[in-house]
Design a protein around this motif. Structure first.
Motif, PDB file in Angstrom:
ATOM      1  N   ASP A 264       0.830  -3.324  11.396  1.00 50.04           N
ATOM      2  CA  ASP A 264       1.575  -4.644  10.940  1.00 50.04           C
ATOM      3  C   ASP A 264       1.676  -4.941   9.347  1.00 50.04           C
ATOM      4  N   PHE A 265       0.881  -4.049   8.683  1.00 47.51           N
ATOM      5  CA  PHE A 265       0.716  -4.461   7.160  1.00 47.51           C
ATOM      6  C   PHE A 265       2.021  -4.288   6.767  1.00 47.51           C
ATOM      7  N   SER A 266       2.519  -5.219   5.910  1.00 46.13           N
ATOM      8  CA  SER A 266       3.789  -5.574   5.168  1.00 46.13           C
ATOM      9  C   SER A 266       3.898  -4.412   4.322  1.00 46.13           C
ATOM     10  N   PHE A 267       5.336  -4.116   3.960  1.00 46.13           N
ATOM     11  CA  PHE A 267       5.876  -3.135   2.871  1.00 46.13           C
ATOM     12  C   PHE A 267       5.031  -3.411   1.561  1.00 46.13           C
ATOM     13  N   SER A 268       5.160  -4.625   1.098  1.00 48.78           N
ATOM     14  CA  SER A 268       4.312  -5.184  -0.040  1.00 48.78           C
ATOM     15  C   SER A 268       2.960  -4.792  -0.147  1.00 48.78           C
ATOM     16  N   LEU A 269       2.321  -4.776   0.918  1.00 45.84           N
ATOM     17  CA  LEU A 269       0.919  -4.381   0.948  1.00 45.84           C
ATOM     18  C   LEU A 269       0.672  -3.147   0.836  1.00 45.84           C
ATOM     19  N   TRP A 270       1.492  -2.101   1.405  1.00 43.71           N
ATOM     20  CA  TRP A 270       1.460  -0.659   1.182  1.00 43.71           C
ATOM     21  C   TRP A 270       1.897  -0.358  -0.340  1.00 43.71           C
ATOM     22  N   LEU A 271       2.784  -1.263  -0.962  1.00 45.26           N
ATOM     23  CA  LEU A 271       3.403  -0.714  -2.452  1.00 45.26           C
ATOM     24  C   LEU A 271       1.916  -1.281  -3.148  1.00 45.26           C
ATOM     25  N   ILE A 272       1.167  -2.187  -2.890  1.00 43.03           N
ATOM     26  CA  ILE A 272      -0.045  -2.427  -3.703  1.00 43.03           C
ATOM     27  C   ILE A 272      -1.144  -1.415  -3.603  1.00 43.03           C
ATOM     28  N   PHE A 273      -1.013  -0.842  -2.349  1.00 42.07           N
ATOM     29  CA  PHE A 273      -2.066   0.400  -2.129  1.00 42.07           C
ATOM     30  C   PHE A 273      -1.515   1.555  -2.986  1.00 42.07           C
ATOM     31  N   VAL A 274      -0.238   1.858  -3.051  1.00 43.81           N
ATOM     32  CA  VAL A 274       0.307   2.956  -3.864  1.00 43.81           C
ATOM     33  C   VAL A 274      -0.122   2.501  -5.365  1.00 43.81           C
ATOM     34  N   ILE A 275       0.046   1.407  -6.108  1.00 44.19           N
ATOM     35  CA  ILE A 275      -0.438   0.917  -7.221  1.00 44.19           C
ATOM     36  C   ILE A 275      -1.851   1.306  -7.387  1.00 44.19           C
ATOM     37  N   CYS A 276      -2.614   0.692  -6.486  1.00 47.73           N
ATOM     38  CA  CYS A 276      -4.061   1.070  -6.774  1.00 47.73           C
ATOM     39  C   CYS A 276      -4.319   2.431  -6.981  1.00 47.73           C
TER      40      CYS A 276
END
Length: 469
Positions: A264-276
Motif C-alpha cells: 500500500d506504499f504510495s508511488f511517491s514513497l517508492w521514489l523516495i526509496f530510489v533517491i535514497c
C-alpha cells in the motif's frame, strides 16, 4: 517515579486550566515537577534529544573504522580492495531483511525501548568480534563481526528515527533529524581522524605492526559502542516514565500493522526509496575508499588524506541542524533534495575529470549530503500514517543497504581492475539515477496534489485547520 506521577496527577486535578493551551498553541508547563523532569517541558525534551543523538554515536564511529584504517587493514590482514570492501558489504547484507523487520519489531513486538537496547547490544558484540578477528589474524571472523554489527547498526538507526518522530513530530522534526545526523557525523569525523593515531600509539606500545596492533586498536574503538548502549538504557527509562506520567503511549495510534502494508506504499514513497539508494551508493562507498584515492591521485600524505576524507562528516556536523532549521522554516523539501543531488553530481565530476583542489569538491559534497538528509528523511512522515512509520523507515533502510552491499562489492572489483577514473564515472552514474527519481517525484507530487513540496507556512495553516476539525 511514583512521586512524579502523583505530583503530575495532582497538578492536573487542581484545575483543568493547567492542561489548556496558551496563546501559542502549546500546553502550559506543569508546575509540580522541575522543568528537567517534566516530559512536557523544553529542558526535559532537550535531555531526551541529547540521548537520542548520542544513541547513534558509537555505531557511526565504528562503522567507518575500516575506512580510517584502510592501509593498515589491507597490509596487516593481506587482503585486496574487493576483500576490504566486503567488510562494508557484510555490514549491509543482514539489513536487506532485518532492517525492515527491525521496524516491524519496534512497532509490534519489542516496542521502541526494548528494541533499542537489543540493537545496541548487537552493535557492541559485533565490534568485539570484529576486533577479535584481527587479533586472531582471521579475516573471516572480521567479516562475521561486521555482519553482527550490521544486525544492530541499521535497526538502531530505525529506532532512533522512530524515537524522534514519537517525541518531536511537528514543526521541530527536520531540526531533530539534523541534530541526530550532526552527532552521528561527529562520531564518524572523530573516527576518521583519531583511529590512525590510536593505531600508531598501539604500535609504539607493542613495538611492531600486524594483526595484534590492528585488533587492539579496534577494541579501543569499541568503547564508544558501550557509551551508546548506556544512552539507550537511560532513554528507555525516560520514555517509559513519560508514558506513565502522561497516561499515553508515545508514538502509537493503536492500529494494527500488517506486513502487507508494504503493497500500500504510495508511488511517491517508492521514489523516495530510489533517491535514497542511488544517492547514498555514491557517498558511503566513496568515503570507504577515499583515503587511498587522495593519496594516489593527489599525492596527499596519510594524515592529509584522512582529513579531507572526513570533511564530508565535519561539514555535516554543524550544517545538518542549520539545514534542518532552514527546511523547517521554508518547506519545499523536494527542491532542497534536487539541489543536493545536483551539487553531489558536480562534485563527483570534479573529482573524476579534474585535478582541481579536491577540498572544493569535498566541501560541496559535505554540504549536499547534509542538505539531502535533512530534506529527504522527514518526507517519509508526510506520506505514510504514523502507525506505519517504523515499518516505512525500516524498509527504506533495508533497500538502502541492499544497494550499499552490491555497490561496495562492485566498487572494490572496479577499483582492482579498472582504477579510480572508472570508479568515479560509476558513482556519477548512480547520482544521475537519483536525479531522475527526484524529477519524477516532483511531477508525481504536483500531479497528485501531494504536500511534499508545500511551503512550511502552508503546511502549518492546513495542520491548524485539521486540528480544529
Amino acid at each position: 517515579m511514583a512521586e512524579d506521577e502523583r505530583a503530575l496527577l495532582g497538578s492536573a486535578a487542581a484545575g483543568e486550566e493547567e492542561e489548556e493551551e496558551d496563546g501559542g498553541g502549546s500546553p502550559r508547563p506543569l508546575r509540580a515537577l522541575p522543568a528537567v523532569c517534566d516530559p512536557r517541558r523544553l529542558p526535559h525534551r532537550l535531555l531526551v534529544l541529547a540521548l537520542m543523538c548520542f544513541l547513534g554515536f558509537g555505531s557511526y564511529f565504528c562503522y567507518d573504522n575500516p575506512a580510517a584504517l584502510q592501509t593498515q587493514v589491507q597490509r596487516d590482514m593481506k587482503v585486496n580492495t574487493a576483500q576490504f570492501m566486503a567488510l562494508y558489504a557484510w555490514y549491509s547484507w543482514p539489513n536487506v531483511v532485518l532492517c525492515f523487520f527491525g521496524g516491524f519489531l519496534i512497532d509490534r513486538v519489542f516496542g521502541i525501548r526494548l528494541g533499542t537496547i537489543i540493537f545496541s547490544i548487537f552493535v557492541c558484540v559485533g565490534q568485539v568480534i570484529f576486533a577479535l578477528g584481527a587479533l586472531l589474524n582471521t579475516f573471516w571472523l572480521m567479516d562475521m563481526g561486521r555482519f553482527v554489527f550490521g544486525i544492530g547498526g541499521e535497526s538502531l538507526a530505525v529506532a532512533q528515527n522512530t524515537y524522534a518522530v514519537s517525541w518531536f513530530k511537528g514543526k521541530e522534526l527536520n531540526l531533530v533529524f539534523g541534530l541526530q545526523l550532526s552527532m552521528a557525523r561527529i562520531g564518524s569525523t572523530v573516527n576518521m581522524n583519531i583511529m590512525g593515531w590510536i593505531y600508531s600509539r598501539v604500535q609504539d606500545l607493542l613495538g611492531y605492526t600486524g594483526p595484534s596492533t590492528l585488533g587492539l586498536t579496534l577494541m579501543i574503538g569499541g568503547i564508544t559502542c558501550l557509551f551508546s548502549l548506556t544512552c539507550a538504557l537511560i532513554l528507555a527509562y525516560l520514555d517509559k516514565r513519560a508514558e506513565k506520567l502522561l497516561c499515553k503511549e508515545q508514538g502509537k495510534t493503536g492500529e494494527v500493522i500488517k506486513l502487507t502494508d508494504v503493497k500500500d506504499f504510495s508511488f511517491s514513497l517508492w521514489l523516495i526509496f530510489v533517491i535514497c539508494v542511488c544517492y547514498y551508493a555514491a557517498v558511503f562507498p566513496f568515503i570507504g575508499l577515499g583515503k587511498v584515492f587522495f593519496i594516489e591521485k593527489f599525492r596527499f600524505s596519510s594524515q592529509e588524506a584522512s582529513a579531507i576524507n572526513s570533511i564530508v562528516y565535519i561539514i555535516s556536523a554543524p550544517m545538518s541542524p542549520v539545514f534542518g532549521l532552514l527546511v523547517d522554516k521554508l518547506g519545499k523539501n523536494i527542491i532542497w533534495v534536487l539541489c543536493a543531488v545536483i551539487t553531489t553530481l558536480a562534485s563527483h565530476i570534479m573529482l573524476a575529470f579534474t585535478f582541481w583542489n579536491p577540498w572544493i569538491a569535498m566541501c560541496l559534497l559535505g554540504l549536499a549530503y547534509s542538505l539531502l538528509a535533512c530534506a529527504l528523511w522527514p518526507m517519509v512522515a508526510f506520506v505514510v500514517p504514523e502507525h506505519q512509520l517504523g515499518t516505512a523507515y525500516g524498509f527504506m533502510q533495508s533497500i538502502q543497504n541492499l544497494g550499499l552491499a552490491i555497490i561496495a562489492i562492485a566498487a572494490g572489483m572496479i577499483l582492482d581492475t579498472r582504477g579510480y577514473l572508472f570508479l568515479e564515472v560509476f558513482f556519477s552514474a548512480c547520482v544521475c539515477l537519483s536525479l531522475v527519481a527526484v524529477v519524477m517525484l516532483y511531477f508525481v507530487n504536483h500531479l497528485t496534489g501531494g504536500d511534499l513540496n508545500w511551503s512550511a507556512k502552508k503546511r502549518e495553516e492546513l495542520q491548524k485547520v485539521a486540528a480544529t476539525e
